[in-house]
Design a protein around this motif. Structure first.
Motif, PDB file in Angstrom:
ATOM      1  N   VAL A 175       0.821  -1.162   0.048  1.00 12.11           N
ATOM      2  CA  VAL A 175      -0.049  -0.012   0.049  1.00 12.11           C
ATOM      3  C   VAL A 175       0.922   1.066   0.153  1.00 12.11           C
ATOM      4  CG1 VAL A 175      -2.018  -1.196   1.161  1.00 12.11           C
ATOM      5  CG2 VAL A 175      -0.323  -0.086   2.502  1.00 12.11           C
ATOM      6  N   ASP A 176       0.062   2.500  -0.267  1.00  6.97           N
ATOM      7  CA  ASP A 176       0.845   3.757  -0.469  1.00  6.97           C
ATOM      8  C   ASP A 176       0.747   4.384   0.843  1.00  6.97           C
ATOM      9  OD1 ASP A 176       1.429   3.528  -3.245  1.00  6.97           O
ATOM     10  OD2 ASP A 176      -0.909   3.903  -3.236  1.00  6.97           O
ATOM     11  N   LEU A 177      -0.203   4.218   1.706  1.00  4.43           N
ATOM     12  CA  LEU A 177      -0.401   4.999   2.803  1.00  4.43           C
ATOM     13  C   LEU A 177      -0.964   3.711   4.081  1.00  4.43           C
ATOM     14  CD1 LEU A 177      -0.526   7.916   4.101  1.00  4.43           C
ATOM     15  CD2 LEU A 177      -2.830   8.077   3.139  1.00  4.43           C
ATOM     16  N   ILE A 178      -0.664   4.272   5.388  1.00  4.49           N
ATOM     17  CA  ILE A 178      -1.496   3.410   6.479  1.00  4.49           C
ATOM     18  C   ILE A 178      -2.198   4.344   7.411  1.00  4.49           C
ATOM     19  CG2 ILE A 178      -1.077   1.982   8.553  1.00  4.49           C
ATOM     20  CD1 ILE A 178       1.379   0.741   7.091  1.00  4.49           C
ATOM     21  N   ALA A 179      -3.404   4.286   7.426  1.00  2.00           N
ATOM     22  CA  ALA A 179      -4.434   4.827   8.445  1.00  2.00           C
ATOM     23  C   ALA A 179      -4.361   4.391   9.511  1.00  2.00           C
ATOM     24  CB  ALA A 179      -5.758   5.126   7.679  1.00  2.00           C
ATOM     25  N   ALA A 180      -3.958   4.970  10.678  1.00  2.00           N
ATOM     26  CA  ALA A 180      -3.529   4.299  12.056  1.00  2.00           C
ATOM     27  C   ALA A 180      -4.391   4.992  13.214  1.00  2.00           C
ATOM     28  CB  ALA A 180      -2.268   4.212  12.204  1.00  2.00           C
ATOM     29  N   GLU A 181      -4.912   4.480  13.989  1.00  2.00           N
ATOM     30  CA  GLU A 181      -5.468   4.979  15.237  1.00  2.00           C
ATOM     31  C   GLU A 181      -4.672   5.808  16.122  1.00  2.00           C
ATOM     32  OE1 GLU A 181      -8.368   3.687  19.005  1.00  2.00           O
ATOM     33  OE2 GLU A 181      -7.270   2.084  17.747  1.00  2.00           O
ATOM     34  N   ASP A 182      -3.130   5.221  16.257  1.00  2.31           N
ATOM     35  CA  ASP A 182      -2.142   5.836  16.938  1.00  2.31           C
ATOM     36  C   ASP A 182      -0.712   5.671  16.142  1.00  2.31           C
ATOM     37  OD1 ASP A 182       0.163   6.533  18.254  1.00  2.31           O
ATOM     38  OD2 ASP A 182      -1.071   5.910  20.346  1.00  2.31           O
ATOM     39  N   THR A 183      -0.482   6.611  15.509  1.00  2.00           N
ATOM     40  CA  THR A 183       0.661   6.328  14.492  1.00  2.00           C
ATOM     41  C   THR A 183       1.880   6.160  15.205  1.00  2.00           C
ATOM     42  OG1 THR A 183       1.172   8.647  14.816  1.00  2.00           O
ATOM     43  CG2 THR A 183      -0.040   7.968  12.725  1.00  2.00           C
ATOM     44  N   ARG A 184       2.176   6.417  16.655  1.00  5.77           N
ATOM     45  CA  ARG A 184       3.444   6.078  17.164  1.00  5.77           C
ATOM     46  C   ARG A 184       3.199   4.565  17.763  1.00  5.77           C
ATOM     47  NH1 ARG A 184       2.725  10.625  21.642  1.00  5.77           N
ATOM     48  NH2 ARG A 184       0.628   9.725  21.330  1.00  5.77           N
ATOM     49  N   HIS A 185       2.085   3.975  18.222  1.00  6.09           N
ATOM     50  CA  HIS A 185       1.781   2.823  18.418  1.00  6.09           C
ATOM     51  C   HIS A 185       2.002   1.851  17.230  1.00  6.09           C
ATOM     52  CE1 HIS A 185       0.169  -0.503  20.760  1.00  6.09           C
ATOM     53  NE2 HIS A 185      -0.362  -0.837  19.487  1.00  6.09           N
ATOM     54  N   SER A 186       1.521   2.090  16.030  1.00  9.93           N
ATOM     55  CA  SER A 186       1.638   1.450  14.834  1.00  9.93           C
ATOM     56  C   SER A 186       3.008   1.627  14.267  1.00  9.93           C
ATOM     57  CB  SER A 186       0.480   1.967  13.951  1.00  9.93           C
ATOM     58  OG  SER A 186      -1.017   1.708  14.290  1.00  9.93           O
ATOM     59  N   GLY A 187       3.799   2.506  14.603  1.00  3.35           N
ATOM     60  CA  GLY A 187       5.024   2.614  14.161  1.00  3.35           C
ATOM     61  C   GLY A 187       5.843   1.691  14.546  1.00  3.35           C
ATOM     62  N   LEU A 188       5.634   1.290  15.776  1.00  8.07           N
ATOM     63  CA  LEU A 188       6.552   0.340  16.556  1.00  8.07           C
ATOM     64  C   LEU A 188       6.311  -1.117  15.909  1.00  8.07           C
ATOM     65  CD1 LEU A 188       6.080   1.603  20.406  1.00  8.07           C
ATOM     66  CD2 LEU A 188       8.126   1.754  18.832  1.00  8.07           C
ATOM     67  N   LEU A 189       4.967  -1.373  15.918  1.00 11.51           N
ATOM     68  CA  LEU A 189       4.736  -2.623  15.064  1.00 11.51           C
ATOM     69  C   LEU A 189       5.235  -2.846  13.422  1.00 11.51           C
ATOM     70  CD1 LEU A 189       2.856  -5.170  14.760  1.00 11.51           C
ATOM     71  CD2 LEU A 189       1.130  -3.829  13.872  1.00 11.51           C
ATOM     72  N   LEU A 190       5.094  -1.749  12.837  1.00 12.14           N
ATOM     73  CA  LEU A 190       5.707  -1.928  11.600  1.00 12.14           C
ATOM     74  C   LEU A 190       7.214  -2.070  11.552  1.00 12.14           C
ATOM     75  CD1 LEU A 190       2.601  -1.519  10.907  1.00 12.14           C
ATOM     76  CD2 LEU A 190       3.551  -0.093   8.825  1.00 12.14           C
ATOM     77  N   SER A 191       7.877  -1.297  12.416  1.00  5.54           N
ATOM     78  CA  SER A 191       9.372  -1.042  12.543  1.00  5.54           C
ATOM     79  C   SER A 191       9.786  -2.499  12.882  1.00  5.54           C
ATOM     80  CB  SER A 191       9.585   0.015  13.665  1.00  5.54           C
ATOM     81  OG  SER A 191      11.282  -0.099  13.853  1.00  5.54           O
TER      82      SER A 191
END
Length: 282
Positions: free
Chosen positions: A32-48
């Protein structure tokens, strides 16, 4: 420039154990080109954790109705977007409803990816009937409103599923005990898939005592599974109903006769039909 319309992917993420991510979810994040996330910091840890770097768009309860239109426009312009929440399946007591509805109204393709959901995971391990259930999300925070909501559900014979917070769990169990009675069976599923996962069931009065015995039992993400109100079994039928059933069954099939008499006298047709079968055997 890509002139084709983009796709919205609804992606479930782990509720605790990161190994519960699906291969398809990881592949979708990569594409995908973009991820819509509830909490970008929390989701950033998951994807990282999985070595994935993608632009984020914050979409949460406080801005979804205003921002959903911007995402719909991006999708119209060809942007592929993954929608995720902090944990579990988006829209289940999490943001996403307004975005999904606007996408459907706009004719944008929506692809749901199945995965973790705390309510269903807890239900599967509860030992309480899972063939019929209703998910009610979080009960109201205030006791009066919470009891009013429980009163509306007191006669529900399906299994009830609620989410609850750590600082309200004891008060919530006390209200369930007051409204449903102390002998209603309840399972508390805490920290599902995590290190301190606990699944404990008992009569709600005893369950409340068990939780109060150890402060650690009030901590973490919680799901309550409540047994539905037991259905009353019809064991006796009026003489008039039995006579009517006997007469009608002489002209119509037994099942049809039972349905007619049940409607006339206010009984459950299946109970009356079973009674008639037993009577015929005798």
């Amino acid at each position: 420039m890509n002139n084709s319309i983009g796709t919205l992917y609804i992606v479930a993420t782990p509720i605790g154990n990161l190994q519960d991510i699906t291969q398809r979810a990881l592949e979708t994040f990569a594409q995908v080109d973009l991820i819509a996330a509830e909490d970008t910091r929390h989701s950033g840890l998951l994807l990282s954790h999985y070595g994935i770097k993608k632009p984020f768009f914050a979409l949460h309860d406080h801005n979804e109705q205003q921002k959903a239109g911007l995402l719909v426009e991006k999708l119209r312009q060809g942007t592929n977007i993954a929608l995720i929440s902090d944990a579990g399946t988006p829209l289940i007591s999490d943001p996403g409803f307004h975005l999904v509805r606007q996408c459907r109204q706009a004719g944008i393709k929506i692809v749901p990816l199945p995965g973790a959901c705390a309510a269903i995971t807890a239900l599967c391990a509860s030992g309480i009937a899972s063939d019929r259930f209703c998910f009610e999300g979080f009960l109201p925070a205030k006791s009066k409103a919470r009891r009013d909501k429980l009163e509306n559900l007191a006669q529900e014979d399906r299994t009830l599923i609620f989410y609850e917070s750590t600082h309200r769990i004891l008060d919530c169990l006390a209200d369930i005990e007051a409204v449903f009675s102390a002998d209603r069976y309840v399972v508390l599923a805490r920290e599902i898939t995590k290190t301190w996962e606990t699944i404990h069931g008992d009569l709600v009065g005893l369950l409340r005592q068990w939780v109060a015995e150890d402060p650690n039992r009030t901590k973490g993400e919680m799901v309550l599974i409540i047994e539905g109100l037991p259905q009353k079994q019809e064991t006796e039928f009026s003489a008039q109903a039995v006579k009517a059933l006997t007469l009608i069954a002489q002209e119509l099939p037994l099942k049809k006769a039972a349905a007619i008499v049940a409607e006339l006298y206010g009984y459950k047709k299946n109970a009356l039909y079973q009674f008639a079968l037993e009577k015929n055997k005798d």
